[in-house]
Design a protein around this motif. Structure first.
Motif, PDB file in Angstrom:
ATOM      1  N   LYS A   1      46.085  -6.190 -65.368  1.00  0.00           N
ATOM      2  CA  LYS A   1      46.478  -7.403 -64.348  1.00  0.00           C
ATOM      3  C   LYS A   1      47.343  -6.586 -63.197  1.00  0.00           C
ATOM      4  O   LYS A   1      47.802  -5.283 -63.398  1.00  0.00           O
ATOM      5  CB  LYS A   1      47.495  -8.141 -65.060  1.00  0.00           C
ATOM      6  CG  LYS A   1      46.870  -8.842 -66.298  1.00  0.00           C
ATOM      7  CD  LYS A   1      45.737 -10.001 -65.879  1.00  0.00           C
ATOM      8  CE  LYS A   1      45.274 -10.643 -67.013  1.00  0.00           C
ATOM      9  NZ  LYS A   1      43.920 -11.414 -66.731  1.00  0.00           N
ATOM     10  N   PHE A   2      47.063  -7.170 -61.887  1.00  0.00           N
ATOM     11  CA  PHE A   2      47.757  -6.535 -60.816  1.00  0.00           C
ATOM     12  C   PHE A   2      48.764  -7.223 -60.009  1.00  0.00           C
ATOM     13  O   PHE A   2      48.526  -8.503 -59.792  1.00  0.00           O
ATOM     14  CB  PHE A   2      46.525  -5.975 -59.735  1.00  0.00           C
ATOM     15  CG  PHE A   2      45.381  -5.091 -60.819  1.00  0.00           C
ATOM     16  CD1 PHE A   2      45.755  -3.878 -60.764  1.00  0.00           C
ATOM     17  CD2 PHE A   2      44.193  -5.921 -60.912  1.00  0.00           C
ATOM     18  CE1 PHE A   2      44.591  -2.960 -61.235  1.00  0.00           C
ATOM     19  CE2 PHE A   2      43.244  -4.849 -61.801  1.00  0.00           C
ATOM     20  CZ  PHE A   2      43.456  -3.689 -61.614  1.00  0.00           C
ATOM     21  N   GLU A   3      49.733  -6.583 -59.559  1.00  0.00           N
ATOM     22  CA  GLU A   3      50.592  -7.335 -58.923  1.00  0.00           C
ATOM     23  C   GLU A   3      50.235  -7.679 -57.507  1.00  0.00           C
ATOM     24  O   GLU A   3      50.985  -8.856 -57.130  1.00  0.00           O
ATOM     25  CB  GLU A   3      51.957  -6.092 -58.777  1.00  0.00           C
ATOM     26  CG  GLU A   3      53.213  -6.978 -58.417  1.00  0.00           C
ATOM     27  CD  GLU A   3      54.561  -5.814 -58.492  1.00  0.00           C
ATOM     28  OE1 GLU A   3      55.575  -6.375 -57.999  1.00  0.00           O
ATOM     29  OE2 GLU A   3      54.375  -4.785 -58.750  1.00  0.00           O
ATOM     30  N   ALA A   4      49.653  -7.102 -56.768  1.00  0.00           N
ATOM     31  CA  ALA A   4      48.811  -7.519 -55.504  1.00  0.00           C
ATOM     32  C   ALA A   4      47.385  -7.363 -55.475  1.00  0.00           C
ATOM     33  O   ALA A   4      46.955  -6.350 -55.991  1.00  0.00           O
ATOM     34  CB  ALA A   4      49.441  -6.626 -54.382  1.00  0.00           C
ATOM     35  N   VAL A   5      46.854  -8.290 -55.289  1.00  0.00           N
ATOM     36  CA  VAL A   5      45.376  -8.361 -54.955  1.00  0.00           C
ATOM     37  C   VAL A   5      44.877  -8.586 -53.242  1.00  0.00           C
ATOM     38  O   VAL A   5      45.485  -9.707 -52.894  1.00  0.00           O
ATOM     39  CB  VAL A   5      44.455  -9.238 -55.845  1.00  0.00           C
ATOM     40  CG1 VAL A   5      43.039  -9.250 -55.474  1.00  0.00           C
ATOM     41  CG2 VAL A   5      44.948  -8.840 -57.305  1.00  0.00           C
ATOM     42  N   VAL A   6      44.048  -7.759 -52.840  1.00  0.00           N
ATOM     43  CA  VAL A   6      43.659  -8.005 -51.347  1.00  0.00           C
ATOM     44  C   VAL A   6      42.230  -7.686 -51.251  1.00  0.00           C
ATOM     45  O   VAL A   6      41.400  -7.006 -52.257  1.00  0.00           O
ATOM     46  CB  VAL A   6      44.424  -6.889 -50.375  1.00  0.00           C
ATOM     47  CG1 VAL A   6      45.724  -7.512 -50.173  1.00  0.00           C
ATOM     48  CG2 VAL A   6      43.873  -5.716 -50.895  1.00  0.00           C
ATOM     49  N   ALA A   7      41.459  -8.447 -50.840  1.00  0.00           N
ATOM     50  CA  ALA A   7      39.832  -8.232 -50.699  1.00  0.00           C
ATOM     51  C   ALA A   7      39.447  -9.015 -49.287  1.00  0.00           C
ATOM     52  O   ALA A   7      39.610 -10.010 -49.011  1.00  0.00           O
ATOM     53  CB  ALA A   7      39.334  -8.889 -51.885  1.00  0.00           C
ATOM     54  N   ASN A   8      38.148  -8.423 -49.054  1.00  0.00           N
ATOM     55  CA  ASN A   8      37.234  -8.991 -47.962  1.00  0.00           C
ATOM     56  C   ASN A   8      35.853  -8.869 -48.614  1.00  0.00           C
ATOM     57  O   ASN A   8      35.051  -8.249 -48.113  1.00  0.00           O
ATOM     58  CB  ASN A   8      37.421  -8.314 -46.670  1.00  0.00           C
ATOM     59  CG  ASN A   8      36.550  -8.693 -45.559  1.00  0.00           C
ATOM     60  OD1 ASN A   8      35.920  -9.884 -45.733  1.00  0.00           O
ATOM     61  ND2 ASN A   8      36.228  -7.694 -44.400  1.00  0.00           N
TER      62      ASN A   8
END
Length: 520
Positions: A294-301
């Protein structure tokens, strides 16, 4: 290093890249020039680190070390600290010098040596912690490609020339406070993206958009344990987050092999230690590589409206990422499948921001079912931000950012921002200005309603709209036209009519004088 010096470095590197431009397509010569820059970077890091180990030795210049016992000791320390090893004769400067030697007195053929060195860099990591991070990193540098020259001599000459140009450039790696090379590398990637057409979207998100996503997921944070991008491309989004706050570890997955290699190089060039990034190459939806995390921040395009197996793969029906929503995203449009995947990997205290086509806001059928569940049952949707059209390389469609949080402070509303008209025109692309970015971020963080720009919509209103998130339903950008004064227009028309009558009489008079027929 000053801004002017940085710009000078960027221009120097771009000029060197153009040595190859006439030989191949933009995305092909990109792989060569970035690969050679990466080789030079590794060489200089090796040289500087080896010299620190030689400070108490009689020979203090690594290039002059020949004793095998000393080299073995440096190798062992380098693998721990750097994750790879280069012998003195394998350094970039040695190859550049040999390639540009006087061929009448000594051999200047370097192709076979260079191939061996690039292989040796990878093999030096075998059996170590960094093995996965360097495995097949240089596989796209085909030094025997006829695109570099029709003959072996022509290829050798071109590569030697490029190495000589690069060898003259100071990457300023001793300046620990600066990331000059990392910035220059990002500049080159952006330049290649601008000329790569549709392929650009596979590996690059414009820095202005990356900045928005990074600022959103770091709101209220000073440090992140982890940041994740399931479609990481060249890694620009991940690295942008680290400009906002300190990041412990970076995780990403990328389907395209060449872009995956580019991302790993980009991480290392930005001085991210191999122990602090984990980039994998696979199909994220079909073969997720970090599913137990599990990740504290997720960014994506993610790729817009990409195809995926959907219900054609029976395993997806019971996949924990998708099963609770009631429907699978359509096989012709994987947008919501990526959203569901990211939500699954998002930590309970995490924030996610991803770029998507506007269709996800209002399309019906399965996507409507997923959208309704996301809002009504989970209540994770925090904000919808509309961006201008034509800001991405390779597509002109308008896009939006979905912001999702599992720990929403204000969980009884959704913020809508319409930033679609806030941009400047640069060539045939639209670009967000600094003030446009600042307005989006301040509006998001202050969560405010601004006339014709943003609206804090109660969940009840979203429900009344049947969970349709189309931004114009919530942000009224209609500009009233000035009222028309009909009496004034009538008077103008009457005046024009009089003027025309006078002109007609003059024309008739002239025609009579000239004894010619008057026009109708």
């Amino acid at each position: 290093m000053s801004d002017d010096q940085k710009k000078q470095l960027e221009q120097q590197l771009w000029n060197i890249a153009n040595e190859l431009r006439g030989k191949m397509d933009a995305d092909e010569f990109r792989d060569y020039i970035l690969g050679f820059i990466f080789y030079k970077y590794l060489s200089e890091k090796q040289y500087l680190y080896a010299n620190t180990l030689l400070e108490t030795e009689a020979i203090k210049d690594y290039r002059k070390v020949t004793n095998e016992e000393d080299l073995e000791a440096i190798r062992e320390e380098s693998l721990i600290k750097l994750g790879y090893f280069l012998r003195p004769e394998e350094l970039f400067s040695a190859m550049a010098a040999k390639g540009n030697a006087n061929k009448e007195t000594e051999s200047n053929f370097i192709l076979s040596d260079l191939e061996k060195i690039l292989t040796n860099i990878e093999q030096s990591t075998m059996g170590t912690e960094s093995e996965d991070d360097f495995n097949k990193l240089f596989e796209d540098l085909d030094l025997n490609s006829t695109k570099l020259g029709r003959s072996v001599e022509a290829r050798n000459s071109l590569i030697a020339k490029v190495l000589a140009h690069l060898d003259k450039i100071d990457f300023a790696l001793e300046d620990s406070e600066s990331d000059v090379l990392g910035d220059a590398y990002e500049y080159l990637i952006a330049q290649f993206a601008s000329g790569a057409g549709k392929k650009a979207g596979e590996f690059y998100t414009p820095q202005e958009v990356s900045k928005i996503l990074a600022k959103i997921v770091t709101t209220g944070k000073k440090r992140l344990k982890s940041v994740y991008d399931p479609t990481c491309g060249s890694g620009s989004l991940l690295l942008r987050v680290a400009r906002e706050v300190e990041v412990d570890d970076f995780f990403g997955q990328e389907l395209n092999r060449t872009t995956y290699n580019l991302c790993r190089m980009n991480m290392i060039l930005h001085d991210v230690h191999f122990r602090h990034f984990d980039i994998r190459q696979e199909d994220t939806l079909e073969h997720p590589q970090h599913l137990d995390m599990k990740f504290e921040a997720v960014v994506a395009n993610p790729p817009f409206s990409a195809k995926w197996k959907g219900n054609k793969n029976p395993l997806n029906e019971n996949d924990e990422r998708f099963s609770q929503y009631g429907r699978l995203a359509p096989s012709s449009k994987a947008d919501f499948a990526f959203v569901q995947h990211m939500i699954y990997q998002l930590a309970e205290n995490g924030t996610m921001a991803c770029i998507l086509p506007h269709g996800v806001l209002f399309r019906g059928a399965a996507e409507e079912t997923i959208r309704k569940y996301l809002i009504k049952k989970l209540n994770y949707l925090d904000a919808v931000i509309g961006l201008p059209a034509n800001i991405f390389y390779g597509t002109s469609i308008p896009t939006c950012i979905l912001v999702i949080s599992k720990c929403r402070v204000q969980d009884d509303n959704i913020l809508f921002i319409d930033a679609s008209q806030s941009f400047e025109k640069v060539g045939n692309q639209n670009r967000l200005r600094e003030e446009d970015i600042d307005k989006i971020i301040s509006t998001y963080r202050n969560r405010e309603t601004l006339d014709k720009y943003s609206y804090v919509a109660p969940i009840s209103e979203v429900k009344e709209n049947e969970y349709n998130l189309n931004i114009p339903r919530y942000v009224d950008t209609f500009e009233e036209e000035e009222p028309v004064d009909l009496d004034s227009i009538a008077l103008e028309l009457k005046t024009l009519s009089w003027d025309l009558e006078i002109v007609d009489k003059k024309i008739l008079s002239f025609c009579n004088e000239l004894n010619i027929e008057a026009p109708l």
